[in-house]
Write an enzyme that holds these catalytic residues in place. Sequence first.
Site, mmCIF file in Angstrom:
data_model
loop_
_atom_site.group_PDB
_atom_site.id
_atom_site.type_symbol
_atom_site.label_atom_id
_atom_site.label_comp_id
_atom_site.label_asym_id
_atom_site.label_seq_id
_atom_site.Cartn_x
_atom_site.Cartn_y
_atom_site.Cartn_z
ATOM 1 N N SER A 21 -3.644 7.295 12.628
ATOM 2 C CA SER A 21 -3.354 7.229 14.067
ATOM 3 C C SER A 21 -4.646 7.335 14.886
ATOM 4 O O SER A 21 -5.670 7.838 14.400
ATOM 5 C CB SER A 21 -2.398 8.363 14.466
ATOM 6 O OG SER A 21 -3.112 9.580 14.491
ATOM 7 N N ASN A 22 -4.584 6.880 16.122
ATOM 8 C CA ASN A 22 -5.793 6.900 16.961
ATOM 9 C C ASN A 22 -6.277 8.323 17.259
ATOM 10 O O ASN A 22 -7.471 8.552 17.417
ATOM 11 C CB ASN A 22 -5.540 6.117 18.254
ATOM 12 C CG ASN A 22 -5.555 4.609 17.998
ATOM 13 O OD1 ASN A 22 -5.540 4.176 16.840
ATOM 14 N ND2 ASN A 22 -5.598 3.817 19.053
ATOM 15 N N GLU A 23 -5.338 9.259 17.307
ATOM 16 C CA GLU A 23 -5.761 10.657 17.521
ATOM 17 C C GLU A 23 -6.624 11.120 16.337
ATOM 18 O O GLU A 23 -7.650 11.781 16.515
ATOM 19 C CB GLU A 23 -4.544 11.586 17.669
ATOM 20 C CG GLU A 23 -3.740 11.400 18.958
ATOM 21 C CD GLU A 23 -2.814 10.193 18.914
ATOM 22 O OE1 GLU A 23 -2.581 9.639 17.818
ATOM 23 O OE2 GLU A 23 -2.306 9.790 19.990
ATOM 24 N N GLN A 63 0.837 -1.218 0.000
ATOM 25 C CA GLN A 63 0.000 0.000 0.000
ATOM 26 C C GLN A 63 0.864 1.258 0.000
ATOM 27 O O GLN A 63 1.624 1.483 0.948
ATOM 28 C CB GLN A 63 -0.871 -0.009 1.264
ATOM 29 C CG GLN A 63 -1.756 1.204 1.431
ATOM 30 C CD GLN A 63 -2.441 1.229 2.791
ATOM 31 O OE1 GLN A 63 -1.917 0.664 3.758
ATOM 32 N NE2 GLN A 63 -3.586 1.864 2.877
ATOM 33 N N GLY A 64 0.727 2.070 -1.027
ATOM 34 C CA GLY A 64 1.525 3.304 -1.126
ATOM 35 C C GLY A 64 0.671 4.540 -0.924
ATOM 36 O O GLY A 64 0.316 5.231 -1.900
ATOM 37 N N TYR A 65 0.309 4.811 0.307
ATOM 38 C CA TYR A 65 -0.441 6.031 0.639
ATOM 39 C C TYR A 65 0.496 7.062 1.272
ATOM 40 O O TYR A 65 0.705 8.139 0.757
ATOM 41 C CB TYR A 65 -1.559 5.721 1.642
ATOM 42 C CG TYR A 65 -2.853 5.188 1.070
ATOM 43 C CD1 TYR A 65 -2.911 4.593 -0.181
ATOM 44 C CD2 TYR A 65 -4.038 5.270 1.799
ATOM 45 C CE1 TYR A 65 -4.100 4.100 -0.679
ATOM 46 C CE2 TYR A 65 -5.235 4.785 1.300
ATOM 47 C CZ TYR A 65 -5.260 4.198 0.061
ATOM 48 O OH TYR A 65 -6.449 3.716 -0.413
ATOM 49 N N SER A 66 1.077 6.701 2.443
ATOM 50 C CA SER A 66 1.831 7.680 3.243
ATOM 51 C C SER A 66 3.109 8.126 2.544
ATOM 52 O O SER A 66 3.722 7.366 1.790
ATOM 53 C CB SER A 66 2.199 7.074 4.593
ATOM 54 O OG SER A 66 1.067 6.545 5.217
ATOM 55 N N GLU A 79 -9.897 -0.977 6.034
ATOM 56 C CA GLU A 79 -8.627 -1.287 6.712
ATOM 57 C C GLU A 79 -8.785 -1.139 8.228
ATOM 58 O O GLU A 79 -8.374 -2.002 8.997
ATOM 59 C CB GLU A 79 -7.528 -0.338 6.201
ATOM 60 C CG GLU A 79 -6.164 -0.598 6.852
ATOM 61 C CD GLU A 79 -5.094 0.402 6.412
ATOM 62 O OE1 GLU A 79 -5.399 1.280 5.593
ATOM 63 O OE2 GLU A 79 -3.964 0.278 6.903
HETATM 64 C C1 FAD Z 1 4.262 -0.033 11.283
HETATM 65 C C2 FAD Z 1 3.596 0.899 10.330
HETATM 66 C C3 FAD Z 1 3.152 0.407 9.120
HETATM 67 C C4 FAD Z 1 2.581 1.251 8.176
HETATM 68 N N1 FAD Z 1 2.232 0.751 6.955
HETATM 69 C C5 FAD Z 1 1.813 1.588 5.994
HETATM 70 C C6 FAD Z 1 1.598 1.114 4.661
HETATM 71 O O1 FAD Z 1 1.760 -0.070 4.359
HETATM 72 N N2 FAD Z 1 1.240 2.008 3.724
HETATM 73 C C7 FAD Z 1 1.025 3.321 3.998
HETATM 74 O O2 FAD Z 1 0.675 4.065 3.087
HETATM 75 N N3 FAD Z 1 1.240 3.806 5.249
HETATM 76 C C8 FAD Z 1 1.636 2.973 6.241
HETATM 77 N N4 FAD Z 1 1.856 3.455 7.516
HETATM 78 C C9 FAD Z 1 1.756 4.906 7.741
HETATM 79 C C10 FAD Z 1 0.675 5.342 8.688
HETATM 80 O O3 FAD Z 1 -0.581 5.356 8.081
HETATM 81 C C11 FAD Z 1 1.093 6.728 9.207
HETATM 82 O O4 FAD Z 1 2.249 6.528 10.006
HETATM 83 C C12 FAD Z 1 0.027 7.397 10.025
HETATM 84 O O5 FAD Z 1 -1.038 7.777 9.195
HETATM 85 C C13 FAD Z 1 0.564 8.634 10.778
HETATM 86 O O6 FAD Z 1 1.218 9.494 9.910
HETATM 87 P P1 FAD Z 1 2.710 10.026 10.217
HETATM 88 O O7 FAD Z 1 3.560 8.836 10.552
HETATM 89 O O8 FAD Z 1 3.125 10.868 9.069
HETATM 90 O O9 FAD Z 1 2.576 10.880 11.529
HETATM 91 P P2 FAD Z 1 2.082 12.392 11.641
HETATM 92 O O10 FAD Z 1 0.925 12.587 10.746
HETATM 93 O O11 FAD Z 1 3.250 13.281 11.466
HETATM 94 O O12 FAD Z 1 1.583 12.457 13.141
HETATM 95 C C14 FAD Z 1 2.483 12.541 14.243
HETATM 96 C C15 FAD Z 1 1.665 12.584 15.532
HETATM 97 O O13 FAD Z 1 0.824 13.735 15.549
HETATM 98 C C16 FAD Z 1 -0.542 13.355 15.723
HETATM 99 N N5 FAD Z 1 -1.403 14.204 14.901
HETATM 100 C C17 FAD Z 1 -1.186 14.580 13.617
HETATM 101 N N6 FAD Z 1 -2.207 15.359 13.172
HETATM 102 C C18 FAD Z 1 -3.082 15.496 14.197
HETATM 103 C C19 FAD Z 1 -4.344 16.154 14.362
HETATM 104 N N7 FAD Z 1 -4.885 16.827 13.354
HETATM 105 N N8 FAD Z 1 -4.970 16.047 15.565
HETATM 106 C C20 FAD Z 1 -4.430 15.314 16.585
HETATM 107 N N9 FAD Z 1 -3.232 14.685 16.489
HETATM 108 C C21 FAD Z 1 -2.567 14.750 15.316
HETATM 109 C C22 FAD Z 1 -0.623 11.916 15.247
HETATM 110 O O14 FAD Z 1 -1.681 11.226 15.888
HETATM 111 C C23 FAD Z 1 0.737 11.378 15.684
HETATM 112 O O15 FAD Z 1 0.694 10.994 17.027
HETATM 113 C C24 FAD Z 1 2.395 2.620 8.483
HETATM 114 C C25 FAD Z 1 2.820 3.115 9.716
HETATM 115 C C26 FAD Z 1 3.409 2.269 10.635
HETATM 116 C C27 FAD Z 1 3.880 2.843 11.936
#
Ligand code: FAD
Length: 400
Positions: free
Chosen positions: A385-387, A126-129, A245
């Site tokens: 994320s849960n937030e 999955q290439g989203y992030s 998902e």
């Molecule tokens: C083990 C693992 C596997 C993954 N696998 C995939 C994958 O296969 N494909 C894919 O596309 N992605 C994948 N992800 C990515 C995942 O979806 C992102 O890590 C996630 O969406 C959080 O984005 P970020 O890491 O950029 O953190 P950020 O968006 O930078 O967030 C950092 C912190 O700030 C908090 N935060 C950010 N914005 C807000 C807000 N508006 N209000 C409150 N709190 C906030 C977040 O909750 C978090 O605690 C994976 C991540 C992990 C850790």
Amino acid sequence: MHVNFSAEELRFQDEVRTFLRDKYPADIRQKTDTGVPLSREDYIRWQKVLYQQGWAAIGWPVEYGGTGWSPVQRYIFANEMANANAPDMVPFGVKMVGPIIYTFGNEAQKKRFLPDILASNVWWCQGYSEPGAGSDLASLKTRADRDGDHYVVNGTKTWTTLGHLADWIFCLVRTSSDVARRQEGISFILIDMKTPGVTVRPIITIEGEREVNEVHFENVRVPIENLIGEEGKGWTYGKVLLQHERTNIAGVARSKYRLTRLREKIMQPIHGGRPLVEDANFVRKMAAVEIELKALEYTELRTLAAVAVGKAPGPESSLLKIRGTEVQQAIEVLFLEAAGYYALPYVPDQYVLDLPVEDRIGHGSETTTSLRYFNNRKASIYGGSNEIQKNIIAKHVLGL
Ligand SMILES: Cc1cc2nc3c(=O)[nH]c(=O)nc-3n(C[C@H](O)[C@H](O)[C@H](O)COP(=O)(O)OP(=O)(O)OC[C@H]3O[C@@H](n4cnc5c(N)ncnc54)[C@H](O)[C@@H]3O)c2cc1C
């Protein structure tokens, strides 16, 4: 939770149990029971067994090779799989891109991609992030520029789970920046990982494993027939996928299985001492988790029932994701507590996978207890994320 199964459902339960007893390969079972990670080959071999049985895509419509099972049958299947400690299908093909292709793809795409997903001939990721586009996914920068009958893709995806094992990746990419809202101009495309210009680099996670990756695209030429649905409408498709998902992430049946293992563990005298079941404080904490899990199970069943009549899971998928992952993490914390200082031998560099079974303690060695604990920190982050899930609930349920 007590569900009164009908005679037919009990027969089905029996059929699933018999199948798992007879067809779940013993060598893979031994690995999962002792905490040894599975190889790509192990997964594919097991998934092909499920495929032969017609049980690879339990949520798909029958016309595409799904089972047509009722929510109760799916519930039974998930529970029996968890009780056998049998691995679920790797989600990226069958649970993620497959439903997007049969819902939004054209006939040629369905014919081309669905059979290979079903038969585990092709491994997807999955290439989203992206770096800088996780929670705020709409700010993604990977571009797909039209050049004749191809897109030319440039950019970086990150946290790509099992991307190093994948044959194909489904991506959200920006096909237009000239838009009123950032969510517009994003498209959903499928990319063959063997295309020149695709590079996969490892990210080593806290427990010392390679599970996630960075995927770089440098002038990667993707045929336009790999675009799903309409150009610029990828956000809509991507959102549907995320809801599925999140529902899957809750992992209620697996948590029930882990709690059963923990219950067995605390009944035994620990390393010559007294059993942990005599520690009222520990038992109280365990009971609190169990109550949470029961409540979650009812919510999951309700969601399954809604999906079965054709509804996409709504904001309740966010609720399931939050509670499901909190429970998973709480259980791993209890395991760690139960292991006590026997969990300490974990050191990434010295992690020995081929430790003989007889040298392992309990269900999986205490070493894997630590690994699981560290690995599971991810659960409250991935899939959104849960937030962020709390924000979704605030907006769509509470109307804030
Ligand atoms: C083990 C693992 C596997 C993954 N696998 C995939 C994958 O296969 N494909 C894919 O596309 N992605 C994948 N992800 C990515 C995942 O979806 C992102 O890590 C996630 O969406 C959080 O984005 P970020 O890491 O950029 O953190 P950020 O968006 O930078 O967030 C950092 C912190 O700030 C908090 N935060 C950010 N914005 C807000 C807000 N508006 N209000 C409150 N709190 C906030 C977040 O909750 C978090 O605690 C994976 C991540 C992990 C850790």
